[in-house]
Design an enzyme around this catalytic site. Sequence first.
Site, PDB file in Angstrom:
ATOM      1  N   ASP A 237      48.205  32.866  49.427  1.00 32.35           N
ATOM      2  CA  ASP A 237      47.101  33.310  50.302  1.00 32.35           C
ATOM      3  C   ASP A 237      46.548  32.078  51.017  1.00 32.35           C
ATOM      4  O   ASP A 237      46.972  31.740  52.130  1.00 32.35           O
ATOM      5  CB  ASP A 237      46.052  34.029  49.453  1.00 32.35           C
ATOM      6  CG  ASP A 237      44.947  34.679  50.264  1.00 32.35           C
ATOM      7  OD1 ASP A 237      44.509  34.078  51.256  1.00 32.35           O
ATOM      8  OD2 ASP A 237      44.492  35.778  49.919  1.00 32.35           O
TER       9      ASP A 237
ATOM     10  N   ASP B 224      55.920  33.137  42.625  1.00 33.90           N
ATOM     11  CA  ASP B 224      54.612  33.786  42.536  1.00 33.90           C
ATOM     12  C   ASP B 224      54.667  35.067  43.369  1.00 33.90           C
ATOM     13  O   ASP B 224      55.579  35.263  44.180  1.00 33.90           O
ATOM     14  CB  ASP B 224      53.501  32.855  43.033  1.00 33.90           C
ATOM     15  CG  ASP B 224      52.134  33.178  42.402  1.00 33.90           C
ATOM     16  OD1 ASP B 224      52.030  34.224  41.727  1.00 33.90           O
ATOM     17  OD2 ASP B 224      51.192  32.404  42.595  1.00 33.90           O
ATOM     18  N   ASP B 225      53.672  35.941  43.155  1.00 31.64           N
ATOM     19  CA  ASP B 225      53.669  37.196  43.922  1.00 31.64           C
ATOM     20  C   ASP B 225      53.321  36.960  45.385  1.00 31.64           C
ATOM     21  O   ASP B 225      53.905  37.551  46.276  1.00 31.64           O
ATOM     22  CB  ASP B 225      52.731  38.247  43.280  1.00 31.64           C
ATOM     23  CG  ASP B 225      51.332  37.720  42.972  1.00 31.64           C
ATOM     24  OD1 ASP B 225      51.065  36.523  43.193  1.00 31.64           O
ATOM     25  OD2 ASP B 225      50.501  38.515  42.493  1.00 31.64           O
TER      26      ASP B 225
HETATM   27  O1  LIG Z   1      47.091  31.013  47.679  1.00 28.23           O
HETATM   28  P1  LIG Z   1      45.876  31.276  46.839  1.00 28.23           P
HETATM   29  O2  LIG Z   1      44.642  31.424  47.678  1.00 28.23           O
HETATM   30  O3  LIG Z   1      45.708  30.296  45.730  1.00 28.23           O
HETATM   31  O4  LIG Z   1      46.057  32.736  46.187  1.00 28.23           O
HETATM   32  C1  LIG Z   1      47.256  33.176  45.596  1.00 28.23           C
HETATM   33  C2  LIG Z   1      47.127  33.304  44.101  1.00 28.23           C
HETATM   34  O5  LIG Z   1      46.051  34.205  43.769  1.00 28.23           O
HETATM   35  C3  LIG Z   1      46.515  35.219  42.883  1.00 28.23           C
HETATM   36  O6  LIG Z   1      46.374  34.822  41.532  1.00 28.23           O
HETATM   37  P2  LIG Z   1      44.981  35.004  40.719  1.00 28.23           P
HETATM   38  O7  LIG Z   1      44.210  33.718  40.760  1.00 28.23           O
HETATM   39  O8  LIG Z   1      44.271  36.216  41.232  1.00 28.23           O
HETATM   40  O9  LIG Z   1      45.418  35.197  39.228  1.00 28.23           O
HETATM   41  P3  LIG Z   1      46.450  36.262  38.605  1.00 28.23           P
HETATM   42  O10 LIG Z   1      47.817  35.887  39.116  1.00 28.23           O
HETATM   43  O11 LIG Z   1      46.318  36.065  37.137  1.00 28.23           O
HETATM   44  O12 LIG Z   1      46.030  37.635  39.052  1.00 28.23           O
HETATM   45  C4  LIG Z   1      47.980  35.350  43.223  1.00 28.23           C
HETATM   46  O13 LIG Z   1      48.713  35.875  42.115  1.00 28.23           O
HETATM   47  C5  LIG Z   1      48.388  33.923  43.520  1.00 28.23           C
HETATM   48  O14 LIG Z   1      48.758  33.244  42.342  1.00 28.23           O
HETATM   49  O1  LIG Z   2      45.998  41.078  44.408  1.00 28.69           O
HETATM   50  C1  LIG Z   2      45.808  40.141  45.218  1.00 28.69           C
HETATM   51  N1  LIG Z   2      45.919  40.384  46.560  1.00 28.69           N
HETATM   52  C2  LIG Z   2      45.718  39.419  47.509  1.00 28.69           C
HETATM   53  O2  LIG Z   2      45.834  39.670  48.721  1.00 28.69           O
HETATM   54  C3  LIG Z   2      45.383  38.122  47.018  1.00 28.69           C
HETATM   55  N2  LIG Z   2      45.097  36.936  47.626  1.00 28.69           N
HETATM   56  C4  LIG Z   2      44.850  36.060  46.664  1.00 28.69           C
HETATM   57  N3  LIG Z   2      44.952  36.629  45.446  1.00 28.69           N
HETATM   58  C5  LIG Z   2      45.293  37.921  45.634  1.00 28.69           C
HETATM   59  N4  LIG Z   2      45.483  38.918  44.744  1.00 28.69           N
HETATM   60 MG   LIG Z   3      48.320  34.408  40.510  1.00 28.00          MG
END
Ligand SMILES: O=P(O)(O)OC[C@H]1O[C@H](OP(=O)(O)OP(=O)(O)O)[C@H](O)[C@@H]1O
Ligand SMILES: O=c1[nH]c(=O)c2nc[nH]c2[nH]1
Ligand SMILES: [Mg+2]
Length: 165
Positions: free
Chosen positions: A103, A99-100
């Site tokens: 958080d 994952d990217d």
């Molecule tokens: O540890 P957490 O608090 O769960 O946050 C992290 C996740 O939040 C973001 O995804 P998002 O739900 O924004 O969806 P996306 O990847 O489609 O942008 C990010 O890409 C992680 O997958």
């Molecule tokens: O673009 C993002 N930046 C963040 O820091 C983050 N945390 C949860 N989901 C996220 N998405």
């Molecule tokens: Mg995500």
Amino acid sequence: MNNPNEKSFPVSWDQFHRDSRALAWRLAGLGSFDAIVAIARGGLVPAAIVARELNIRTVETVAVKSYDHQNQGGIKVLKEISPPLLELARGGAKILIVDDLVDTGSTARVVREMLPGAHFATVYAKPKGREMVDTFITEVSQDTWIFFPWDLDVAYVAPISGGTD
Ligand SMILES: O=P(O)(O)OC[C@H]1O[C@H](OP(=O)(O)OP(=O)(O)O)[C@H](O)[C@@H]1O
Ligand SMILES: O=c1[nH]c(=O)c2nc[nH]c2[nH]1
Ligand SMILES: [Mg+2]
């Protein structure tokens, strides 16, 4: 909801590529993986870079939505991991989840439950979620919002002096 993200950490494409490559280097030292599961959408880009660097051709997705803009909602699994990949994992294959960022760790917790033996890797990690990740590259503080290059555009910025030219 008030925005608890006081600081911002904008990441360019160049920096994201470097950081994702650094992740691949670190993972390369852990032996080989048989398949990657990318957490869509944010995990798709680092997963592609890691797959290229480590020559992993089997790339599966799981789609999880946790945030609307900067607000965390309930976790929604929009696309499950496919049965053949789960079968591969049950047969003892080494699976890498990418994952990217992590958080709060909520997304990571949900996906880990789907693949208990997998290795979980992210490019960035915040303190609340870092225990959920096996490998990451850069830690940022909890009150920082990371702006990824696919969410950014080049735009005018006012001078530090506050003037308009
Ligand atoms: O540890 P957490 O608090 O769960 O946050 C992290 C996740 O939040 C973001 O995804 P998002 O739900 O924004 O969806 P996306 O990847 O489609 O942008 C990010 O890409 C992680 O997958
Ligand atoms: O673009 C993002 N930046 C963040 O820091 C983050 N945390 C949860 N989901 C996220 N998405
Ligand atoms: Mg995500």
